[in-house]
Design a protein around this motif. Structure first.
Motif, PDB file in Angstrom:
ATOM      1  N   SER A  83       0.818  -1.208   0.000  1.00 32.40           N
ATOM      2  CA  SER A  83       0.000   0.000   0.000  1.00 32.40           C
ATOM      3  C   SER A  83       0.852   1.258   0.000  1.00 32.40           C
ATOM      4  O   SER A  83       2.018   1.237   0.404  1.00 32.40           O
ATOM      5  N   TYR A  85      -0.284   3.699   1.749  1.00 34.50           N
ATOM      6  CA  TYR A  85      -0.825   4.340   2.942  1.00 34.50           C
ATOM      7  C   TYR A  85      -0.362   3.617   4.197  1.00 34.50           C
ATOM      8  O   TYR A  85      -0.563   2.414   4.336  1.00 34.50           O
ATOM      9  N   ASP A  86       0.256   4.359   5.103  1.00 33.79           N
ATOM     10  CA  ASP A  86       0.715   3.796   6.364  1.00 33.79           C
ATOM     11  C   ASP A  86      -0.359   4.016   7.422  1.00 33.79           C
ATOM     12  O   ASP A  86      -0.117   4.604   8.480  1.00 33.79           O
ATOM     13  N   ASP A  87      -1.579   3.538   7.140  1.00 37.50           N
ATOM     14  CA  ASP A  87      -2.730   3.765   8.004  1.00 37.50           C
ATOM     15  C   ASP A  87      -2.879   2.642   9.015  1.00 37.50           C
ATOM     16  O   ASP A  87      -2.796   1.451   8.665  1.00 37.50           O
ATOM     17  N   TYR A  90      -5.467  -0.313   8.310  1.00 40.54           N
ATOM     18  CA  TYR A  90      -4.988  -1.297   7.352  1.00 40.54           C
ATOM     19  C   TYR A  90      -3.973  -2.238   7.995  1.00 40.54           C
ATOM     20  O   TYR A  90      -4.007  -3.464   7.787  1.00 40.54           O
ATOM     21  N   LEU A  91      -3.068  -1.673   8.780  1.00 41.23           N
ATOM     22  CA  LEU A  91      -2.083  -2.491   9.471  1.00 41.23           C
ATOM     23  C   LEU A  91      -2.752  -3.447  10.459  1.00 41.23           C
ATOM     24  O   LEU A  91      -2.378  -4.614  10.571  1.00 41.23           O
ATOM     25  N   TYR A 102       3.354  -6.320   5.376  1.00 40.71           N
ATOM     26  CA  TYR A 102       2.643  -5.136   4.900  1.00 40.71           C
ATOM     27  C   TYR A 102       3.710  -4.162   4.412  1.00 40.71           C
ATOM     28  O   TYR A 102       4.401  -3.526   5.198  1.00 40.71           O
ATOM     29  N   LEU A 104       5.182  -0.929   2.135  1.00 43.36           N
ATOM     30  CA  LEU A 104       4.794   0.395   1.645  1.00 43.36           C
ATOM     31  C   LEU A 104       5.461   0.683   0.308  1.00 43.36           C
ATOM     32  O   LEU A 104       6.631   0.359   0.094  1.00 43.36           O
ATOM     33  N   GLU A 111      13.741  -4.831   1.096  1.00 45.74           N
ATOM     34  CA  GLU A 111      12.481  -5.124   1.780  1.00 45.74           C
ATOM     35  C   GLU A 111      11.803  -6.347   1.173  1.00 45.74           C
ATOM     36  O   GLU A 111      11.289  -7.221   1.894  1.00 45.74           O
TER      37      GLU A 111
END
Length: 248
Positions: A83, A85-87, A90-91, A102, A104, A111
């Motif tokens: 994603s 988004y580091d929301d 969601y995590l 997960y 980014l 990674e």
């Protein structure tokens, strides 16, 4: 070599992920790319992948809905969510769904390498823990199991008894009797039930119009589809979709 299914609505992102996977140096191969969760599920009906890497936000069916559907499958692939988004929600979902990682965007090679290394460890452990079958399940080799495999591969469209009987080399009337005896349900009712299950999934998990869903499950007549759906579920397709959205 383990297989990977990439799911992202942006082609350039899929291309970038493919290159990062190749540069990671791990024995993984991207076997398919899909632009949304629904395409991925439909591909997985007749194919297999060791790993599914999916974006979170996509049209038609997003990554969260895709993961929820994957967790209901008997054979569950390892899942990586990707994603921009580091929301926290969601995590949090990823943790609850036991997603492997997960990541980014943009995903760096190191990674991806660590992620694939973790997956390889999980897959190796699963293989080591698996016990060899004591005997071949006769039902798996039976004409009825073959018939069911064919039905599921041909869904969600309409499938006739004659068509399936020809595939499993049985007389249609004999297949009909055998099917009811072993499955405790008529052939026609079984096929109809599976088509409606697919319709329910599309109504609750996608933004497709009801007319589009009717076509996907093999109905050219929207009114006939709606009447059949209401007869079996007690609600019209629109009423069912509204009830699901109200519950969310």
């Amino acid at each position: 070599m383990s297989s990977i299914l990439l799911v992202d609505d942006e082609r350039w992102v899929r291309t970038a992920l493919r290159k990062v996977i190749e540069r990671s140096g791990h024995p993984y191969q991207v076997v398919m790319e899909c632009s949304n969760g629904l395409e991925a599920l439909e591909w997985l009906e007749n194919h297999a992948a060791s790993v599914v890497m999916t974006d979170v936000k996509m049209p038609v069916m997003d990554g969260i809905a895709l993961v929820q559907q994957l967790r209901e499958r008997k054979q569950q692939p390892e899942v990586v969510m990707i994603s921009g988004y580091d929301d926290f929600p969601y995590l949090q979902f990823a943790l609850r769904a036991q997603v492997v990682d997960y990541l980014l965007k943009p995903v760096e090679v190191d990674e991806m390498s660590k992620c694939l290394e973790s997956i390889q460890g999980r897959l190796s452990k699963a293989q080591a823990d698996a016990l060899p079958p004591a005997a071949v399940d006769e039902f798996e080799q039976s004409p009825i199991r073959q018939a069911i495999h064919y039905i599921h591969s041909a869904l969600p469209g309409d499938i006739t008894l004659q068509e399936v009987a020809a595939k499993v080399h049985l007389n249609p009337s004999y297949l009909s009797q055998l099917f009811k005896q072993q499955m405790k349900v008529n052939f026609t009712d079984y096929v109809l039930e599976k088509r409606m299950e697919k319709a329910k999934q599309l109504l609750s998990q996608t933004t497709l119009r009801v007319s589009e869903i009717a076509e996907r499950v093999g109905y050219s007549d929207l009114a006939y589809f709606s009447n059949t759906y209401k007869r079996l579920t007690g609600m019209t397709p629109s009423e069912y979709r509204k009830s699901k959205s109200t519950c969310l």
